[in-house]
Write an enzyme that holds these catalytic residues in place. Sequence first.
Site, short mmCIF file in Angstrom:
data_model
loop_
_atom_site.label_atom_id
_atom_site.label_comp_id
_atom_site.label_asym_id
_atom_site.label_seq_id
_atom_site.Cartn_x
_atom_site.Cartn_y
_atom_site.Cartn_z
CG ASN A 163 -2.44 5.36 -3.89
OD1 ASN A 163 -3.67 5.53 -4.33
ND2 ASN A 163 -2.26 6.30 -3.09
CB CYS B 133 -7.06 13.02 -5.12
SG CYS B 133 -7.27 11.40 -5.86
C1 LIG Z 1 -3.92 3.48 -0.76
C2 LIG Z 1 -3.78 4.94 -0.59
C3 LIG Z 1 -5.12 5.31 -0.67
C4 LIG Z 1 -5.26 6.95 -0.33
N1 LIG Z 1 -6.67 7.43 -0.39
C5 LIG Z 1 -6.97 8.89 0.10
C6 LIG Z 1 -8.14 9.52 -0.12
O1 LIG Z 1 -9.08 9.01 -0.44
N2 LIG Z 1 -8.36 10.74 0.33
C7 LIG Z 1 -7.22 11.36 0.74
O2 LIG Z 1 -7.26 12.71 1.17
N3 LIG Z 1 -5.80 10.81 0.92
C8 LIG Z 1 -5.92 9.42 0.40
N4 LIG Z 1 -4.52 9.13 0.40
C9 LIG Z 1 -3.36 9.78 0.96
C10 LIG Z 1 -3.10 9.96 2.42
O3 LIG Z 1 -4.11 10.01 3.15
C11 LIG Z 1 -1.67 10.32 2.75
O4 LIG Z 1 -2.06 11.69 2.66
C12 LIG Z 1 -0.34 9.98 1.86
O5 LIG Z 1 -0.40 8.70 1.75
C13 LIG Z 1 0.65 10.75 2.57
O6 LIG Z 1 0.79 10.08 3.96
P1 LIG Z 1 1.87 8.54 4.06
O7 LIG Z 1 3.30 8.61 3.35
O8 LIG Z 1 1.97 8.41 5.79
O9 LIG Z 1 1.06 7.47 3.54
C14 LIG Z 1 -4.17 7.83 0.20
C15 LIG Z 1 -2.92 6.99 0.28
C16 LIG Z 1 -2.82 5.88 0.01
C17 LIG Z 1 -1.38 5.08 0.25
#
Ligand SMILES: Cc1cc2nc3c(=O)[nH]c(=O)nc-3n(C[C@H](O)[C@H](O)[C@H](O)COP(=O)(O)O)c2cc1C
Length: 308
Positions: free
Chosen positions: A74, A135
């Site tokens: 993303n 980020c």
């Molecule tokens: C579409 C999307 C938007 C995200 N936006 C943020 C955000 O605004 N702030 C943040 O700290 N992490 C953001 N993340 C990261 C997630 O919170 C998480 O740390 C990361 O996706 C890993 O976990 P997962 O594999 O379970 O998704 C985002 C992830 C995705 C997929």
Amino acid sequence: MVNLSVQLAPSHPKGLLLANPVMTASGTFGYGIEYSELIDIQRLGAIVCKGTTLKSREGNPQPRLVETASGILNSIGLENIGVEAVIREKAPIWAKWEVPVIANIAGETIDEYKEVALRLESTPGISGIEVNISCPNVASGGMEFGTNPKSAAEVTKVVKSASSLPVLIKLSPNVTDIREIASAVCEAGADAITLVNTLRGMAIDINRYQPSLGNTVGGLSGPAIKPIALYMVYKVAGIVNVPIIGCGSINCAEDALEFLMAGASAVQVGTANLTSPQAALDVLDGIEQFMKKENMKDLKAIVGKARG
Ligand SMILES: Cc1cc2nc3c(=O)[nH]c(=O)nc-3n(C[C@H](O)[C@H](O)[C@H](O)COP(=O)(O)O)c2cc1C
């Protein structure tokens, strides 16, 4: 009865007590309000809202989401409504909820982090702040702060001094040694650490002879990153004294249990929310079933169990 409760900020005067260890990860659960129409969100341990900045942001050019073999890339670029709109429109709704809401904040400069934290001060409905210094897909700020121990510590100190709420620091896995950054933010006063944000990556659309994402680079999440996230939790759990919140492709109770056994005190469900709104509650139910099967009365019995 099993005790699933977890204190995420044991040394903070206000504390951050969760009824259970299952949280939702920032950016994958909106403001919680959208999901409240689909599931019983009050059963969650906590909700972390979309990354919030001082001013609203439009985010990166489309396309901003690309599927990969085992996860997604993303490059949303922190599109959000800005802190004032969060205070005005979202927090009053959160204030009526039982489930604690944690505001995830981001900034392009250290001053911006401070300003966002100051504006959130004394806003009913917010139980803690999660600071995104990780980020990978914004032009300035974000991950820059989280890949250098000095600047990571500086952001932590500034937010801690601006806020009377518990402060969680969310770290980037895009570093050589995660322990250096984790120690630095702990020394600077972090109440807890969230591990991890996405890993930097890209994909190419061979038919357009161009990167698939409008921003070229994005953050990889989902199954591909789980072993890396788990390893980082395991490594950091050996050197810090604050609670760790594991995050990185937690799709089911078994995934969550791995993170807890590696030393995480709580977990965040991220990308899995995009395929099933029920994912986090399924994780919660599965943890409880496991504990009952194993005759465990308290979640603490699991935390760090695989550390030997
Ligand atoms: C579409 C999307 C938007 C995200 N936006 C943020 C955000 O605004 N702030 C943040 O700290 N992490 C953001 N993340 C990261 C997630 O919170 C998480 O740390 C990361 O996706 C890993 O976990 P997962 O594999 O379970 O998704 C985002 C992830 C995705 C997929």
